[in-house]
Scaffold this active site. Structure first.
Site, PDB file in Angstrom:
ATOM      1  N   ASP A  53     -11.392 -34.998  25.837  1.00 10.56           N
ATOM      2  CA  ASP A  53     -12.670 -35.468  25.322  1.00 10.56           C
ATOM      3  C   ASP A  53     -12.403 -36.448  24.181  1.00 10.56           C
ATOM      4  O   ASP A  53     -11.257 -36.628  23.756  1.00 10.56           O
ATOM      5  CB  ASP A  53     -13.506 -34.290  24.817  1.00 10.56           C
TER       6      ASP A  53
ATOM      7  N   HIS B 136     -11.018 -37.774  31.791  1.00 10.89           N
ATOM      8  CA  HIS B 136     -11.980 -36.923  31.082  1.00 10.89           C
ATOM      9  C   HIS B 136     -11.848 -35.448  31.468  1.00 10.89           C
ATOM     10  O   HIS B 136     -12.328 -34.563  30.747  1.00 10.89           O
ATOM     11  CB  HIS B 136     -13.404 -37.414  31.374  1.00 10.89           C
TER      12      HIS B 136
ATOM     13  N   THR C 258      -2.228 -48.777  25.048  1.00 10.37           N
ATOM     14  CA  THR C 258      -1.968 -50.216  25.018  1.00 10.37           C
ATOM     15  C   THR C 258      -2.140 -50.753  23.608  1.00 10.37           C
ATOM     16  O   THR C 258      -3.163 -50.506  22.964  1.00 10.37           O
ATOM     17  CB  THR C 258      -2.923 -50.956  25.972  1.00 10.37           C
TER      18      THR C 258
ATOM     19  N   ARG D 260     -12.417 -24.990  28.046  1.00 12.86           N
ATOM     20  CA  ARG D 260     -12.880 -26.231  28.668  1.00 12.86           C
ATOM     21  C   ARG D 260     -12.917 -26.126  30.201  1.00 12.86           C
ATOM     22  O   ARG D 260     -12.985 -27.164  30.891  1.00 12.86           O
ATOM     23  CB  ARG D 260     -11.980 -27.412  28.287  1.00 12.86           C
TER      24      ARG D 260
END
Length: 213
Positions: free
Chosen positions: A193, A189, A168, A13
């Site tokens: 992902d 991000h 939350t 990534r």
């Protein structure tokens, strides 16, 4: 607070990380409904309360995935060996909240000892951060038990290198024969992902379906 330096150079990534960290720094949130039917039934005969149990289960799930324990330290990407939950506590008398943290333990009994110790000492302190400085290795957990929501998002100005997930919970409600808890997960991000958030949510659901011990 032990950690390992992450090998960004050979990370699959790497391109995604650099793009969302430097060129388009942004985060995203995803809300899903967690089925807590089995969990709530198991707590009927337990001394444990729902909120600290959810804090424990969320922390347990987060600690299973590297991408949810990442941070920037000394301008390098690292992965904490473990992260501790920082959770909100509401003060009815002032209608404000405090953020408290307690050491994570994979053993629920030990975790509850840690949680209760923190609560006993700081539950009446209405400062935003009664314990002072937040541990570097943390995740964020809060609850809105007064309202059931379909989505929740924090609009963060000047998005920077803050990679700790923000989770939350809403007011749970009965839907047919199931008890469902809306849960929002907000991440950076650069390190996560949609796949990673979905994997975390699916793991949390598995934990909620299982016995606590």
């Amino acid at each position: 607070m032990n950690y390992t330096k992450f090998d960004v150079k050979n990370w699959v990534r790497r391109e995604h990380f650099e793009f969302y960290r430097h060129r388009l720094p942004c985060g995203f949130s995803l809300t899903s409904k967690i089925d807590i039917t089995t969990l709530k039934k198991s707590l009927d005969d337990s001394a444990y309360k729902f909120y600290p149990v959810m804090i424990y289960l969320i922390a347990q799930a987060v600690n299973q995935f590297d991408e949810l324990r990442m941070a920037i330290k000394d301008d390098e990407l690292i992965v904490w060996d473990s992260v501790d939950p920082q959770f909100t506590v509401f003060h009815q008398e002032t209608e404000t909240f405090s953020a408290l943290s307690c050491p994570y333990s994979s053993d629920i009994d030990q975790f509850m000892v840690n949680y209760l110790s923190v609560m006993e000492r700081y539950k009446s302190d209405t400062k935003l951060f009664p314990q002072g400085v937040t541990p570097e290795n943390h995740l964020n957990i809060s609850a809105l038990p007064w309202v059931n929501f379909d989505s929740f998002n924090l609009n963060v100005a000047n998005f920077t290198d803050y990679f700790a997930p923000i989770i939350t919970m809403a007011k749970y409600q009965q839907e047919g024969d199931r008890l469902l808890l809306p849960l929002s997960v907000q991440v950076h991000h650069a390190v996560c992902d949609g796949f990673h958030v979905a994997r975390f949510i699916n793991r949390l659901q598995e934990l909620c379906n299982s016995k606590l011990k």
